[in-house]
Write a protein that holds these residues in place. Sequence first.
Motif, PDB file in Angstrom:
ATOM      1  N   ALA A  36       0.923  -1.252   0.103  1.00 59.52           N
ATOM      2  CA  ALA A  36      -0.114   0.042  -0.057  1.00 59.52           C
ATOM      3  C   ALA A  36       0.909   1.278   0.045  1.00 59.52           C
ATOM      4  O   ALA A  36       0.520   2.152  -0.644  1.00 59.52           O
ATOM      5  CB  ALA A  36      -0.844   0.041   1.345  1.00 59.52           C
ATOM      6  N   ILE A  40       0.821   4.177  -2.911  1.00 64.67           N
ATOM      7  CA  ILE A  40       0.733   5.502  -2.689  1.00 64.67           C
ATOM      8  C   ILE A  40       1.736   6.420  -3.215  1.00 64.67           C
ATOM      9  O   ILE A  40       1.757   7.519  -3.629  1.00 64.67           O
ATOM     10  CB  ILE A  40       0.702   5.750  -1.206  1.00 64.67           C
ATOM     11  CG1 ILE A  40      -0.977   5.048  -0.789  1.00 64.67           C
ATOM     12  CG2 ILE A  40       0.601   7.364  -0.718  1.00 64.67           C
ATOM     13  CD1 ILE A  40      -1.067   5.004   0.775  1.00 64.67           C
ATOM     14  N   ASP A  41       3.172   5.954  -2.824  1.00 65.00           N
ATOM     15  CA  ASP A  41       4.246   6.781  -3.272  1.00 65.00           C
ATOM     16  C   ASP A  41       4.458   6.810  -4.754  1.00 65.00           C
ATOM     17  O   ASP A  41       4.691   7.940  -5.379  1.00 65.00           O
ATOM     18  CB  ASP A  41       5.631   5.825  -2.761  1.00 65.00           C
ATOM     19  CG  ASP A  41       6.931   6.724  -2.606  1.00 65.00           C
ATOM     20  OD1 ASP A  41       6.591   8.020  -2.537  1.00 65.00           O
ATOM     21  OD2 ASP A  41       7.832   6.066  -3.019  1.00 65.00           O
ATOM     22  N   VAL A  43       1.781   6.816  -6.819  1.00 62.40           N
ATOM     23  CA  VAL A  43       0.735   7.687  -7.382  1.00 62.40           C
ATOM     24  C   VAL A  43       0.930   9.297  -7.056  1.00 62.40           C
ATOM     25  O   VAL A  43       0.766  10.149  -7.808  1.00 62.40           O
ATOM     26  CB  VAL A  43      -0.669   7.510  -6.384  1.00 62.40           C
ATOM     27  CG1 VAL A  43      -1.757   8.584  -6.631  1.00 62.40           C
ATOM     28  CG2 VAL A  43      -1.183   6.317  -7.016  1.00 62.40           C
ATOM     29  N   THR A  44       1.792   9.464  -5.976  1.00 61.08           N
ATOM     30  CA  THR A  44       2.321  10.604  -5.576  1.00 61.08           C
ATOM     31  C   THR A  44       3.751  11.068  -6.012  1.00 61.08           C
ATOM     32  O   THR A  44       4.170  12.000  -5.891  1.00 61.08           O
ATOM     33  CB  THR A  44       2.573  10.861  -3.961  1.00 61.08           C
ATOM     34  OG1 THR A  44       3.278  10.197  -3.602  1.00 61.08           O
ATOM     35  CG2 THR A  44       0.891  10.953  -3.286  1.00 61.08           C
ATOM     36  N   ILE A  52       5.443   8.723   3.890  1.00 56.81           N
ATOM     37  CA  ILE A  52       4.802   7.548   3.743  1.00 56.81           C
ATOM     38  C   ILE A  52       5.661   6.090   4.328  1.00 56.81           C
ATOM     39  O   ILE A  52       4.787   5.350   4.951  1.00 56.81           O
ATOM     40  CB  ILE A  52       4.740   7.240   2.067  1.00 56.81           C
ATOM     41  CG1 ILE A  52       3.733   8.004   1.354  1.00 56.81           C
ATOM     42  CG2 ILE A  52       4.245   5.605   1.921  1.00 56.81           C
ATOM     43  CD1 ILE A  52       3.995   8.138   0.127  1.00 56.81           C
ATOM     44  N   THR A  56       4.166   3.823   7.271  1.00 54.33           N
ATOM     45  CA  THR A  56       4.167   2.573   7.125  1.00 54.33           C
ATOM     46  C   THR A  56       4.937   1.615   8.187  1.00 54.33           C
ATOM     47  O   THR A  56       4.538   0.812   8.938  1.00 54.33           O
ATOM     48  CB  THR A  56       4.770   2.037   5.901  1.00 54.33           C
ATOM     49  OG1 THR A  56       6.057   2.366   5.559  1.00 54.33           O
ATOM     50  CG2 THR A  56       3.822   2.345   4.540  1.00 54.33           C
TER      51      THR A  56
END
Length: 85
Positions: A36, A40-41, A43-44, A52, A56
Amino acid sequence: MGMMDNLKGKAEELKEKASELTGKHNEQIDHAVDKAGEAIDKVTKGKYSEKIEHGTTKAKDAVDGFAHRPHPDGGPVGNGQGPVA
């Protein structure tokens, strides 16, 4: 025994079961948290990589603190909160 006592007892049972399952599947949960975080990393575009990674790590530490790990001989080990009585 009142209804609230029954609910508290059931809630404690569910918490214990969740803790047990978390201990048994700790590696899978850690892997999912990592995946996850990677998603996210991506997408950003790496803009929040440090945050992030910190998140985590915190999530995995929380899972470790909640988990009851089974003892190698099948008995309980505890949840990392001190010695088992």
